[in-house]
Write a protein that holds these residues in place. Sequence first.
Motif, short mmCIF file in Angstrom:
data_model
loop_
_atom_site.label_atom_id
_atom_site.label_comp_id
_atom_site.label_asym_id
_atom_site.label_seq_id
_atom_site.Cartn_x
_atom_site.Cartn_y
_atom_site.Cartn_z
N GLY A 250 -1.94 -6.80 -4.65
CA GLY A 250 -2.23 -8.24 -4.14
C GLY A 250 -1.75 -8.09 -2.50
N THR A 251 -0.83 -7.66 -1.90
CA THR A 251 -0.25 -7.97 -0.59
C THR A 251 -1.15 -7.30 0.20
N SER A 252 -1.89 -6.02 -0.07
CA SER A 252 -2.68 -5.59 0.64
C SER A 252 -3.94 -6.03 0.81
N ALA A 253 -4.39 -6.71 -0.13
CA ALA A 253 -5.70 -7.44 -0.55
C ALA A 253 -5.54 -8.65 0.51
N GLN A 254 -4.54 -9.13 0.89
CA GLN A 254 -4.58 -10.15 1.76
C GLN A 254 -5.16 -9.99 3.12
N LYS A 255 -5.13 -8.68 3.37
CA LYS A 255 -5.74 -8.19 4.85
C LYS A 255 -6.98 -8.31 4.91
N ASN A 256 -7.84 -8.59 3.80
CA ASN A 256 -9.11 -9.15 3.82
C ASN A 256 -9.31 -10.09 4.35
N ASN A 257 -8.36 -11.11 4.70
CA ASN A 257 -8.72 -12.36 5.18
C ASN A 257 -8.69 -12.16 6.68
N PHE A 258 -8.90 -11.35 7.18
CA PHE A 258 -9.30 -10.84 8.67
C PHE A 258 -10.39 -10.36 9.03
N GLN A 259 -11.23 -10.75 9.90
CA GLN A 259 -12.40 -10.27 10.07
C GLN A 259 -12.58 -8.93 11.10
N LEU A 260 -11.71 -8.60 11.73
CA LEU A 260 -11.86 -7.57 12.46
C LEU A 260 -10.60 -6.56 12.50
N SER A 261 -10.96 -5.27 12.23
CA SER A 261 -9.86 -3.96 12.35
C SER A 261 -10.18 -3.10 12.97
N THR A 262 -9.46 -1.95 13.28
CA THR A 262 -9.59 -1.11 14.19
C THR A 262 -8.73 0.07 13.90
N HIS A 263 -9.09 1.48 14.18
CA HIS A 263 -8.21 2.66 13.77
C HIS A 263 -8.30 3.73 14.95
N ILE A 264 -7.43 4.41 15.27
CA ILE A 264 -7.55 5.35 16.25
C ILE A 264 -7.23 6.85 15.48
N LEU A 265 -8.20 7.84 15.78
CA LEU A 265 -7.84 9.11 15.07
C LEU A 265 -7.76 10.03 16.27
N ASP A 266 -6.51 10.84 16.55
CA ASP A 266 -6.51 11.70 17.55
C ASP A 266 -7.19 12.94 16.94
N VAL A 267 -8.28 13.07 17.23
CA VAL A 267 -9.15 14.59 16.81
C VAL A 267 -8.58 15.68 17.42
N SER A 268 -7.92 15.70 18.24
CA SER A 268 -7.40 16.97 18.94
C SER A 268 -6.24 17.25 18.18
N LYS A 269 -5.67 16.60 17.22
CA LYS A 269 -4.39 17.02 16.51
C LYS A 269 -4.90 16.78 15.07
N GLY A 270 -5.90 15.92 14.76
CA GLY A 270 -6.45 15.63 13.24
C GLY A 270 -5.50 14.49 12.76
N VAL A 271 -4.54 13.91 13.13
CA VAL A 271 -3.73 12.80 12.72
C VAL A 271 -4.12 11.55 13.33
N PRO A 272 -3.43 10.29 12.76
CA PRO A 272 -3.82 9.07 13.31
C PRO A 272 -2.99 8.72 14.65
N ALA A 273 -3.46 8.00 15.70
CA ALA A 273 -2.57 7.57 16.65
C ALA A 273 -1.85 6.69 16.34
N THR A 274 -0.48 6.77 16.59
CA THR A 274 0.46 5.71 15.91
C THR A 274 1.14 5.08 17.18
N ALA A 275 1.50 3.86 17.00
CA ALA A 275 2.26 3.06 18.05
C ALA A 275 1.19 2.95 19.33
N VAL A 276 0.09 2.89 19.13
CA VAL A 276 -0.97 2.65 20.30
C VAL A 276 -0.75 1.24 20.32
#
Length: 135
Positions: free
Chosen positions: A16-42
Amino acid sequence: MKPFIFTILFTLLSIGTSAQKNNFQLSTHILDVSKGVPATAVKIKLEKYNKQSKIWTFVGEKVTDPNGRISDFLPSENENFGIFKLTYYTNDYFKKNKIESFYPFIEVVFEIKDKNHYHVPITLSAYGYSTYRGS
């Protein structure tokens, strides 16, 4: 038996808590393809373009989570039509990882024309990046 019921209730509350995120129209994600991991704290800044004044207006600024995501830009109840810009501040990310890089920041400009959800991810490396409209 009680720990099992607690686990089920906790799981349902988490969903239920994560479903509340659907109340937002825009999201983004960064994948560091050189390491194959998400880019955190950007840090990522969101701005909206005013066609009359030709000026970018600050909308918000957030930092990617441990999965390299920001899922809560632009509350859905607002009128979010127009041209927007996400600025990904990648320089600090690469410095923190002791990696020489070419792009100190990346700007991605896109247009929201309807009330659908927009996911604008980037794949990132020290000397290149790519973006697309995700889902």
